[in-house]
Design a protein around this motif. Structure first.
Motif, PDB file in Angstrom:
ATOM      1  N   GLY A  46      -4.560  -6.702 -14.387  1.00 18.86           N
ATOM      2  CA  GLY A  46      -3.818  -7.505 -13.081  1.00 18.86           C
ATOM      3  C   GLY A  46      -4.598  -8.535 -11.711  1.00 18.86           C
ATOM      4  N   SER A  47      -4.139  -9.178 -11.233  1.00 15.42           N
ATOM      5  CA  SER A  47      -4.712  -9.753  -9.835  1.00 15.42           C
ATOM      6  C   SER A  47      -5.193  -8.624  -9.580  1.00 15.42           C
ATOM      7  CB  SER A  47      -3.736 -11.576  -9.257  1.00 15.42           C
ATOM      8  OG  SER A  47      -2.702 -10.795  -9.321  1.00 15.42           O
ATOM      9  N   GLY A  48      -4.292  -8.094  -8.855  1.00 15.24           N
ATOM     10  CA  GLY A  48      -4.101  -6.882  -7.886  1.00 15.24           C
ATOM     11  C   GLY A  48      -3.228  -5.964  -8.108  1.00 15.24           C
ATOM     12  N   ARG A  49      -3.027  -4.897  -7.249  1.00 17.53           N
ATOM     13  CA  ARG A  49      -1.443  -3.569  -7.354  1.00 17.53           C
ATOM     14  C   ARG A  49      -0.850  -4.201  -6.936  1.00 17.53           C
ATOM     15  NH1 ARG A  49      -5.287   1.903  -7.160  1.00 17.53           N
ATOM     16  NH2 ARG A  49      -5.531   0.891  -4.897  1.00 17.53           N
ATOM     17  N   THR A  50       0.645  -3.809  -7.227  1.00 16.32           N
ATOM     18  CA  THR A  50       1.565  -4.480  -6.026  1.00 16.32           C
ATOM     19  C   THR A  50       2.480  -2.483  -5.497  1.00 16.32           C
ATOM     20  OG1 THR A  50       3.146  -4.459  -8.093  1.00 16.32           O
ATOM     21  CG2 THR A  50       2.230  -6.473  -6.364  1.00 16.32           C
ATOM     22  N   ASP A  51       2.480  -1.699  -4.308  1.00 13.38           N
ATOM     23  CA  ASP A  51       3.060  -0.685  -4.290  1.00 13.38           C
ATOM     24  C   ASP A  51       4.383  -0.515  -4.852  1.00 13.38           C
ATOM     25  OD1 ASP A  51       0.183   0.236  -3.896  1.00 13.38           O
ATOM     26  OD2 ASP A  51       1.160  -0.583  -1.353  1.00 13.38           O
ATOM     27  N   THR A  52       4.771   0.986  -5.242  1.00  9.55           N
ATOM     28  CA  THR A  52       6.192   1.636  -5.303  1.00  9.55           C
ATOM     29  C   THR A  52       7.199   0.747  -4.858  1.00  9.55           C
ATOM     30  OG1 THR A  52       5.615   3.401  -5.741  1.00  9.55           O
ATOM     31  CG2 THR A  52       7.651   2.967  -5.474  1.00  9.55           C
ATOM     32  N   GLY A  53       8.243  -0.275  -5.189  1.00 12.16           N
ATOM     33  CA  GLY A  53       8.916  -1.359  -4.811  1.00 12.16           C
ATOM     34  C   GLY A  53       8.449  -2.528  -3.794  1.00 12.16           C
ATOM     35  N   VAL A  54       7.542  -2.194  -4.749  1.00 13.60           N
ATOM     36  CA  VAL A  54       7.098  -4.233  -4.012  1.00 13.60           C
ATOM     37  C   VAL A  54       7.480  -5.109  -5.309  1.00 13.60           C
ATOM     38  CG1 VAL A  54       5.049  -5.896  -3.301  1.00 13.60           C
ATOM     39  CG2 VAL A  54       4.931  -3.776  -2.749  1.00 13.60           C
ATOM     40  N   HIS A  55       7.343  -6.138  -5.004  1.00 14.41           N
ATOM     41  CA  HIS A  55       8.187  -7.303  -5.551  1.00 14.41           C
ATOM     42  C   HIS A  55       7.037  -8.478  -6.405  1.00 14.41           C
ATOM     43  CE1 HIS A  55      12.183  -5.733  -4.711  1.00 14.41           C
ATOM     44  NE2 HIS A  55      12.372  -6.149  -3.709  1.00 14.41           N
ATOM     45  N   ALA A  56       7.108  -9.392  -7.144  1.00  8.63           N
ATOM     46  CA  ALA A  56       5.573 -10.209  -7.446  1.00  8.63           C
ATOM     47  C   ALA A  56       7.005 -11.665  -7.576  1.00  8.63           C
ATOM     48  CB  ALA A  56       5.397  -9.590  -8.055  1.00  8.63           C
ATOM     49  N   LEU A  57       6.910 -12.680  -7.027  1.00  7.38           N
ATOM     50  CA  LEU A  57       7.403 -14.047  -7.136  1.00  7.38           C
ATOM     51  C   LEU A  57       6.091 -14.564  -8.536  1.00  7.38           C
ATOM     52  CD1 LEU A  57       8.442 -15.095  -4.472  1.00  7.38           C
ATOM     53  CD2 LEU A  57       9.656 -14.446  -5.790  1.00  7.38           C
ATOM     54  N   ASP A  96     -14.004 -17.502 -20.880  1.00  7.84           N
ATOM     55  CA  ASP A  96     -13.590 -16.033 -21.726  1.00  7.84           C
ATOM     56  C   ASP A  96     -14.374 -15.016 -21.139  1.00  7.84           C
ATOM     57  OD1 ASP A  96     -12.467 -16.819 -24.098  1.00  7.84           O
ATOM     58  OD2 ASP A  96     -15.270 -16.919 -24.476  1.00  7.84           O
ATOM     59  N   ASP A  97     -15.012 -15.535 -19.357  1.00 12.06           N
ATOM     60  CA  ASP A  97     -15.132 -14.225 -18.429  1.00 12.06           C
ATOM     61  C   ASP A  97     -14.193 -14.889 -17.793  1.00 12.06           C
ATOM     62  OD1 ASP A  97     -16.071 -17.151 -17.185  1.00 12.06           O
ATOM     63  OD2 ASP A  97     -17.979 -16.583 -17.039  1.00 12.06           O
ATOM     64  N   ALA A  98     -13.327 -15.340 -17.312  1.00  8.83           N
ATOM     65  CA  ALA A  98     -12.406 -16.177 -16.458  1.00  8.83           C
ATOM     66  C   ALA A  98     -11.493 -14.189 -15.997  1.00  8.83           C
ATOM     67  CB  ALA A  98     -11.518 -17.337 -16.481  1.00  8.83           C
ATOM     68  N   SER A  99     -11.794 -13.900 -14.616  1.00  3.30           N
ATOM     69  CA  SER A  99     -11.037 -12.402 -14.010  1.00  3.30           C
ATOM     70  C   SER A  99     -10.300 -12.972 -13.545  1.00  3.30           C
ATOM     71  CB  SER A  99     -12.454 -11.734 -13.650  1.00  3.30           C
ATOM     72  OG  SER A  99     -11.152 -10.810 -13.426  1.00  3.30           O
ATOM     73  N   ALA A 100      -8.350 -12.338 -13.479  1.00  9.27           N
ATOM     74  CA  ALA A 100      -7.359 -12.105 -12.773  1.00  9.27           C
ATOM     75  C   ALA A 100      -7.541 -11.958 -11.560  1.00  9.27           C
ATOM     76  CB  ALA A 100      -6.282 -11.666 -13.586  1.00  9.27           C
ATOM     77  N   ARG A 101      -8.403 -10.471 -10.654  1.00  5.00           N
ATOM     78  CA  ARG A 101      -8.609 -10.065 -10.264  1.00  5.00           C
ATOM     79  C   ARG A 101      -9.926 -10.525  -9.530  1.00  5.00           C
ATOM     80  NH1 ARG A 101     -10.665  -3.845  -9.085  1.00  5.00           N
ATOM     81  NH2 ARG A 101     -10.989  -3.654  -6.922  1.00  5.00           N
ATOM     82  N   PHE A 102     -11.462 -10.575 -10.361  1.00  2.00           N
ATOM     83  CA  PHE A 102     -11.722 -11.116  -9.175  1.00  2.00           C
ATOM     84  C   PHE A 102     -12.255 -12.974  -9.458  1.00  2.00           C
ATOM     85  CE2 PHE A 102     -13.250  -6.955 -11.355  1.00  2.00           C
ATOM     86  CZ  PHE A 102     -13.726  -6.222  -9.729  1.00  2.00           C
ATOM     87  N   ALA A 103     -11.786 -13.718 -10.002  1.00  4.02           N
ATOM     88  CA  ALA A 103     -11.691 -15.122 -10.215  1.00  4.02           C
ATOM     89  C   ALA A 103     -10.808 -14.979  -9.624  1.00  4.02           C
ATOM     90  CB  ALA A 103     -11.986 -15.925 -10.966  1.00  4.02           C
TER      91      ALA A 103
END
Length: 247
Positions: A46-57, A96-103
């Motif tokens: 994932g692009s990053g972590r969301t904590d317990t109870g947090v939503h994502a649009l 092929d080297d694109a990262s959802a997190r680091f890019a």
């Protein structure tokens, strides 16, 4: 071949995004659904972590597939299998080297508050009935936009190499009976936004002034900042990537 998949979710029922032992998480549910449909083990990043109870649009994840695997109608198939509180929105081929997190070059969040009891906002917004000065809270936004070190707003004992974050934008706005806080940055620390909102509310209630707000940031001491507001009002809103990651 690598793909970016955009998803949305209501985080109420989950112990955050990231896979955990003996706990339901969004990532685990998504991995299981993808593995079932594609008939091979899929592990998303994932692009990053969301904590317990947090939503994502809008959350972005990446995963890899052999070239011969077709992904037409994958979102349709996923949405038939995923529970009601997770949706697959769009899939795109990337480098092929694109990262959802680091890019990612920018991440944006929304925090929602409402002042009157509303059953339709339960677990999706924070009911905060005390009067606040939105102008003063927006003045505190101007301070954070000029700041870089946010250790005082980070969870303690977190494993990060730096507390430096570049805030691109931060603002409060009134929306019908709600107050919305919008913030975007190159990165965020764990618990940073909820602590930032809690500290800005102290300004809005007149419990601290802007000089004290700045002094809290300068102190790098989490105990001096405001409380962490409830997770139910927080939404991951958008992630921006360079255009050249897409094929």
């Amino acid at each position: 071949m690598r793909y970016f998949l955009e998803i949305s979710y209501d985080g109420t029922a989950y112990h955050g995004w990231q896979v955990q032992n003996n706990a339901a998480t969004v990532q685990q549910v998504l991995n299981d659904a993808l593995s079932t449909i594609l008939r091979q083990e899929i592990s998303t990043i994932g692009s990053g972590r969301t904590d317990t109870g947090v939503h994502a649009l809008n959350q972005v994840v990446h995963f890899d597939l052999p070239a011969e695997v077709q992904v037409q109608n994958l979102c349709y198939k996923l949405n038939r299998l995923l529970p009601w509180d997770i949706s697959a929105n769009e899939i795109r081929r990337v480098q092929d080297d694109a990262s959802a997190r680091f890019a990612a070059v920018s991440r944006s969040y929304l925090y929602r508050m409402h002042q009157r009891k509303n059953p339709f906002l339960e677990k999706r917004s924070y009911q905060y009935s005390f009067p606040v000065d939105l102008e003063a809270m927006n003045a505190s936004c101007e301070i954070v936009k000029q700041w870089m070190d946010f250790e005082s707003l980070s969870k303690v004992q977190t494993e990060v190499k730096t507390f430096q974050c570049e805030i691109f934008d931060a603002k409060w706005e009134e929306y019908n009976d709600e107050f919305h806080f919008h913030v975007s940055a190159n990165r965020f620390l764990r618990g940073m936004i909820r602590a930032m909102v809690g500290t800005m509310l102290l300004v809005g209630e007149g419990k601290i002034n802007l000089d004290t707000f700045a002094a809290i940031l300068e102190s790098r001491d989490r105990t001096r900042a405001g409380r962490s507001v409830p997770a139910c009002g927080l939404y991951l809103k958008d992630i921006i990537y360079p255009k050249d990651v897409y094929i």
